[in-house]
Design a protein around this motif. Structure first.
Motif, PDB file in Angstrom:
ATOM      1  N   GLY A   7       0.807  -1.216   0.000  1.00  0.00           N
ATOM      2  CA  GLY A   7       0.000   0.000   0.000  1.00  0.00           C
ATOM      3  C   GLY A   7       0.841   1.268   0.000  1.00  0.00           C
ATOM      4  N   GLY A   8       0.286   2.303  -0.582  1.00  0.00           N
ATOM      5  CA  GLY A   8       0.972   3.593  -0.626  1.00  0.00           C
ATOM      6  C   GLY A   8       1.322   4.107   0.767  1.00  0.00           C
ATOM      7  N   SER A   9       0.454   3.805   1.754  1.00  0.00           N
ATOM      8  CA  SER A   9       0.737   4.283   3.120  1.00  0.00           C
ATOM      9  C   SER A   9       1.990   3.613   3.680  1.00  0.00           C
ATOM     10  N   GLY A  44       0.627   0.344  -4.578  1.00  0.00           N
ATOM     11  CA  GLY A  44      -0.314   1.449  -4.669  1.00  0.00           C
ATOM     12  C   GLY A  44       0.344   2.684  -5.257  1.00  0.00           C
ATOM     13  N   GLY A  45      -0.428   3.754  -5.340  1.00  0.00           N
ATOM     14  CA  GLY A  45       0.077   4.991  -5.944  1.00  0.00           C
ATOM     15  C   GLY A  45       0.661   5.960  -4.933  1.00  0.00           C
ATOM     16  N   GLY A  46       0.234   5.834  -3.658  1.00  0.00           N
ATOM     17  CA  GLY A  46       0.771   6.655  -2.576  1.00  0.00           C
ATOM     18  C   GLY A  46       0.891   8.129  -2.925  1.00  0.00           C
ATOM     19  N   GLY A 151      -4.971  -0.541  -6.651  1.00  0.00           N
ATOM     20  CA  GLY A 151      -4.248  -1.791  -6.469  1.00  0.00           C
ATOM     21  C   GLY A 151      -5.101  -2.815  -5.733  1.00  0.00           C
ATOM     22  N   ASP A 152      -6.005  -2.330  -4.861  1.00  0.00           N
ATOM     23  CA  ASP A 152      -6.869  -3.250  -4.107  1.00  0.00           C
ATOM     24  C   ASP A 152      -7.829  -3.970  -5.051  1.00  0.00           C
ATOM     25  N   GLU A 153      -8.335  -3.241  -6.047  1.00  0.00           N
ATOM     26  CA  GLU A 153      -9.244  -3.856  -7.028  1.00  0.00           C
ATOM     27  C   GLU A 153      -8.469  -4.839  -7.922  1.00  0.00           C
ATOM     28  N   LEU A 170      -0.383  -4.783   2.771  1.00  0.00           N
ATOM     29  CA  LEU A 170       0.597  -4.194   3.684  1.00  0.00           C
ATOM     30  C   LEU A 170       0.428  -2.678   3.734  1.00  0.00           C
ATOM     31  N   MET A 171       0.413  -2.164   4.964  1.00  0.00           N
ATOM     32  CA  MET A 171       0.137  -0.728   5.167  1.00  0.00           C
ATOM     33  C   MET A 171       1.137  -0.166   6.176  1.00  0.00           C
ATOM     34  N   ASP A 172       0.921   1.084   6.596  1.00  0.00           N
ATOM     35  CA  ASP A 172       1.780   1.674   7.642  1.00  0.00           C
ATOM     36  C   ASP A 172       1.265   1.329   9.035  1.00  0.00           C
ATOM     37  N   GLU A 174      -0.800  -1.503  11.818  1.00  0.00           N
ATOM     38  CA  GLU A 174      -0.705  -2.938  12.110  1.00  0.00           C
ATOM     39  C   GLU A 174      -1.926  -3.731  11.656  1.00  0.00           C
ATOM     40  N   GLY A 175      -2.957  -3.059  11.231  1.00  0.00           N
ATOM     41  CA  GLY A 175      -4.201  -3.725  10.824  1.00  0.00           C
ATOM     42  C   GLY A 175      -5.333  -2.734  10.969  1.00  0.00           C
ATOM     43  N   VAL A 176      -6.546  -3.251  11.157  1.00  0.00           N
ATOM     44  CA  VAL A 176      -7.722  -2.389  11.277  1.00  0.00           C
ATOM     45  C   VAL A 176      -7.978  -2.113  12.759  1.00  0.00           C
ATOM     46  N   TYR A 177      -8.135  -0.856  13.104  1.00  0.00           N
ATOM     47  CA  TYR A 177      -8.409  -0.465  14.491  1.00  0.00           C
ATOM     48  C   TYR A 177      -9.872  -0.051  14.640  1.00  0.00           C
ATOM     49  N   SER A 178     -10.379  -0.214  15.863  1.00  0.00           N
ATOM     50  CA  SER A 178     -11.807   0.056  16.087  1.00  0.00           C
ATOM     51  C   SER A 178     -12.173   1.539  15.993  1.00  0.00           C
ATOM     52  N   GLU A 179     -11.216   2.421  16.355  1.00  0.00           N
ATOM     53  CA  GLU A 179     -11.582   3.849  16.472  1.00  0.00           C
ATOM     54  C   GLU A 179     -10.844   4.766  15.498  1.00  0.00           C
ATOM     55  N   GLY A 180     -10.175   4.215  14.502  1.00  0.00           N
ATOM     56  CA  GLY A 180      -9.370   5.048  13.600  1.00  0.00           C
ATOM     57  C   GLY A 180      -7.930   4.562  13.646  1.00  0.00           C
ATOM     58  N   PRO A 181      -7.039   5.114  12.789  1.00  0.00           N
ATOM     59  CA  PRO A 181      -5.669   4.601  12.735  1.00  0.00           C
ATOM     60  C   PRO A 181      -4.956   4.609  14.088  1.00  0.00           C
ATOM     61  N   ARG A 182      -4.562   3.410  14.569  1.00  0.00           N
ATOM     62  CA  ARG A 182      -3.875   3.213  15.871  1.00  0.00           C
ATOM     63  C   ARG A 182      -4.688   3.775  17.040  1.00  0.00           C
ATOM     64  N   SER A 197     -14.610   2.962  13.235  1.00  0.00           N
ATOM     65  CA  SER A 197     -14.504   4.356  12.793  1.00  0.00           C
ATOM     66  C   SER A 197     -13.269   4.443  11.927  1.00  0.00           C
ATOM     67  N   TYR A 198     -13.313   5.248  10.915  1.00  0.00           N
ATOM     68  CA  TYR A 198     -12.136   5.383  10.058  1.00  0.00           C
ATOM     69  C   TYR A 198     -12.024   6.813   9.561  1.00  0.00           C
ATOM     70  N   SER A 199     -10.800   7.158   9.110  1.00  0.00           N
ATOM     71  CA  SER A 199     -10.600   8.480   8.527  1.00  0.00           C
ATOM     72  C   SER A 199      -9.936   8.280   7.174  1.00  0.00           C
ATOM     73  N   VAL A 203      -6.465  13.550   0.031  1.00  0.00           N
ATOM     74  CA  VAL A 203      -5.898  13.375  -1.311  1.00  0.00           C
ATOM     75  C   VAL A 203      -6.087  11.952  -1.837  1.00  0.00           C
ATOM     76  N   ASP A 204      -6.836  11.111  -1.119  1.00  0.00           N
ATOM     77  CA  ASP A 204      -7.009   9.731  -1.566  1.00  0.00           C
ATOM     78  C   ASP A 204      -8.012   9.667  -2.716  1.00  0.00           C
ATOM     79  N   ALA A 205      -7.567   9.086  -3.859  1.00  0.00           N
ATOM     80  CA  ALA A 205      -8.443   9.039  -5.038  1.00  0.00           C
ATOM     81  C   ALA A 205      -9.207   7.717  -5.129  1.00  0.00           C
ATOM     82  N   THR A 206      -9.021   6.804  -4.162  1.00  0.00           N
ATOM     83  CA  THR A 206      -9.633   5.478  -4.329  1.00  0.00           C
ATOM     84  C   THR A 206     -10.389   4.950  -3.105  1.00  0.00           C
ATOM     85  N   GLY A 207     -10.797   5.834  -2.222  1.00  0.00           N
ATOM     86  CA  GLY A 207     -11.710   5.361  -1.172  1.00  0.00           C
ATOM     87  C   GLY A 207     -11.074   4.935   0.137  1.00  0.00           C
TER      88      GLY A 207
HETATM   89  N1  ATP Z   1      -9.845   2.353  11.631  1.00  0.00           N
HETATM   90  C1  ATP Z   1      -8.686   2.352  10.977  1.00  0.00           C
HETATM   91  N2  ATP Z   1      -7.806   1.333  11.172  1.00  0.00           N
HETATM   92  C2  ATP Z   1      -6.639   1.299  10.488  1.00  0.00           C
HETATM   93  N3  ATP Z   1      -6.250   2.234   9.580  1.00  0.00           N
HETATM   94  C3  ATP Z   1      -7.078   3.249   9.321  1.00  0.00           C
HETATM   95  C4  ATP Z   1      -8.328   3.366  10.010  1.00  0.00           C
HETATM   96  N4  ATP Z   1      -8.960   4.480   9.540  1.00  0.00           N
HETATM   97  C5  ATP Z   1      -8.145   5.028   8.632  1.00  0.00           C
HETATM   98  N5  ATP Z   1      -7.014   4.303   8.484  1.00  0.00           N
HETATM   99  C6  ATP Z   1      -5.920   4.645   7.542  1.00  0.00           C
HETATM  100  O1  ATP Z   1      -6.051   3.818   6.408  1.00  0.00           O
HETATM  101  C7  ATP Z   1      -4.765   3.798   5.776  1.00  0.00           C
HETATM  102  C8  ATP Z   1      -4.713   2.613   4.841  1.00  0.00           C
HETATM  103  O2  ATP Z   1      -5.594   2.841   3.766  1.00  0.00           O
HETATM  104  P1  ATP Z   1      -5.013   3.404   2.387  1.00  0.00           P
HETATM  105  O3  ATP Z   1      -6.158   3.542   1.452  1.00  0.00           O
HETATM  106  O4  ATP Z   1      -4.150   4.602   2.614  1.00  0.00           O
HETATM  107  O5  ATP Z   1      -4.168   2.173   1.948  1.00  0.00           O
HETATM  108  P2  ATP Z   1      -2.877   1.942   1.128  1.00  0.00           P
HETATM  109  O6  ATP Z   1      -3.133   0.722   0.333  1.00  0.00           O
HETATM  110  O7  ATP Z   1      -1.724   1.887   2.061  1.00  0.00           O
HETATM  111  O8  ATP Z   1      -2.682   3.210   0.199  1.00  0.00           O
HETATM  112  P3  ATP Z   1      -2.752   3.387  -1.393  1.00  0.00           P
HETATM  113  O9  ATP Z   1      -4.199   3.481  -1.729  1.00  0.00           O
HETATM  114  O10 ATP Z   1      -1.992   4.657  -1.674  1.00  0.00           O
HETATM  115  O11 ATP Z   1      -2.076   2.229  -2.015  1.00  0.00           O
HETATM  116  C9  ATP Z   1      -3.780   3.741   6.920  1.00  0.00           C
HETATM  117  O12 ATP Z   1      -2.626   4.475   6.574  1.00  0.00           O
HETATM  118  C10 ATP Z   1      -4.527   4.396   8.094  1.00  0.00           C
HETATM  119  O13 ATP Z   1      -3.957   5.637   8.428  1.00  0.00           O
END
Ligand code: ATP
Ligand code: IP8
Length: 255
Positions: A7-9, A44-46, A151-153, A170-172, A174-182, A197-199, A203-207
């Motif tokens: 992943g770009g992140s 990804g495009g990051g 890339g996910d599609e 693979l991302m920045d 550790e996985g999916v969190y309940s209340e937002g990143p980490r 919950s997520y944020s 600048v993300d073009a793909t959701g």
């Molecule tokens: N609840 C959550 N749990 C985990 N991550 C979250 C959450 N909400 C938002 N995020 C964010 O989602 C990001 C991962 O999604 P993202 O679309 O950026 O994926 P990617 O594949 O790494 O990027 P790209 O689309 O550039 O390839 C993480 O960097 C994290 O900051």
């Protein structure tokens, strides 16, 4: 067969155009080398592609000729990014072969179309132990002129045809969190009914993460063992690659 989405992140900060962190990519390449595997890699495009694609409104299709230069610039930044990533692999003696995504995928009125021989090519490359590489790209779209293929599609489209055993996102984090990143707890098993919950960065073009989870669930529905992990969590990734259950990461379940 293993599909890995880098992943770009994992290697960049999307809010800082053209930012690039080598260490996470090197980390992944070293793991691939250590385990002697030949995955299909999709990056990804990051920070290279998302800011340009968003600035030119490519996520909404072509409505004005002034956007066309944005198609070129997005392609150009993706080529530069692909070169940065694959050269790290080459320096470690890992052969890669990039298949330019926009040249083989088109969005038609009946859905995504992949050129006929590409799946055969991917199987042949893996058989020769050369890592096939795809990336999220701007692709021709019958209705919109151009649109973005994440890339996910690509993971889902390739899985339909290659029937992999594993899919790793693979991302920045550790996985999916309940209340937002980490924030909150790390969810060990994510099901379609799990609510979080997520944020998403502007600048993300793909959701963002929601798009990723939708595609990850589609993979799990195809019985592909699907995980979301941090690119830096070598121990968990190694455990998955050797058939074990990781200590970190989020496993995706279809039901
Ligand atoms: N609840 C959550 N749990 C985990 N991550 C979250 C959450 N909400 C938002 N995020 C964010 O989602 C990001 C991962 O999604 P993202 O679309 O950026 O994926 P990617 O594949 O790494 O990027 P790209 O689309 O550039 O390839 C993480 O960097 C994290 O900051
Ligand atoms: C923005 C573009 C062109 C690439 C999108 O791919 P992703 O980073 O995998 O979502």
């Amino acid at each position: 067969m293993i599909l890995i989405k880098l992943g770009g992140s994992a290697f960049s900060n999307k809010a800082k155009p053209l930012s690039f962190h080598e260490e996470p990519v090197r980390n992944l390449a070293l793991l691939i080398k250590q385990h002697g595997i030949t995955p299909v890699l999709i990056h990804g495009g990051g920070s290279f592609a998302h800011p340009v694609a968003k600035a030119y409104g490519l996520d909404k299709g072509i409505r004005d000729d002034a956007q066309l230069i944005g198609v070129s610039l997005t392609s150009l930044t993706l080529s530069l990014l692909n070169e940065r990533i694959t050269s790290i692999f080459s320096k470690l003696g890992l052969p890669t072969y990039t298949i330019r995504t926009g040249a083989v995928f088109m969005r038609t009125l009946s859905g995504l179309k992949l050129s006929g021989d590409v799946v055969d090519l991917v199987r042949r490359l893996v058989g020769m132990r050369i890592i096939p590489v795809f990336y999220g790209d701007v692709i021709h779209d019958y209705e919109l002129g151009f649109s973005i293929l994440s890339g996910d599609e690509i993971m889902v489209e390739l899985a339909k045809r290659l029937k992999p055993r594993y899919a790793l996102f693979l991302m920045d984090v550790e996985g999916v969190y309940s209340e937002g990143p980490r924030r909150g707890e790390l969810i060990r098993v994510f099901k379609p009914s799990t609510s979080i919950s997520y944020s998403s960065s502007g600048v993300d073009a793909t959701g963002g993460l929601m798009g990723k989870l939708k595609h990850a669930i589609e993979l799990a529905e195809m019985s592909v063992q699907t995980y979301l992990c941090s690119v830096m969590d070598q121990e968990s990734i190694s455990l998955i690659l050797t058939g074990g259950e990781p200590r970190g990461c989020t496993r995706i379940e279809a039901t």
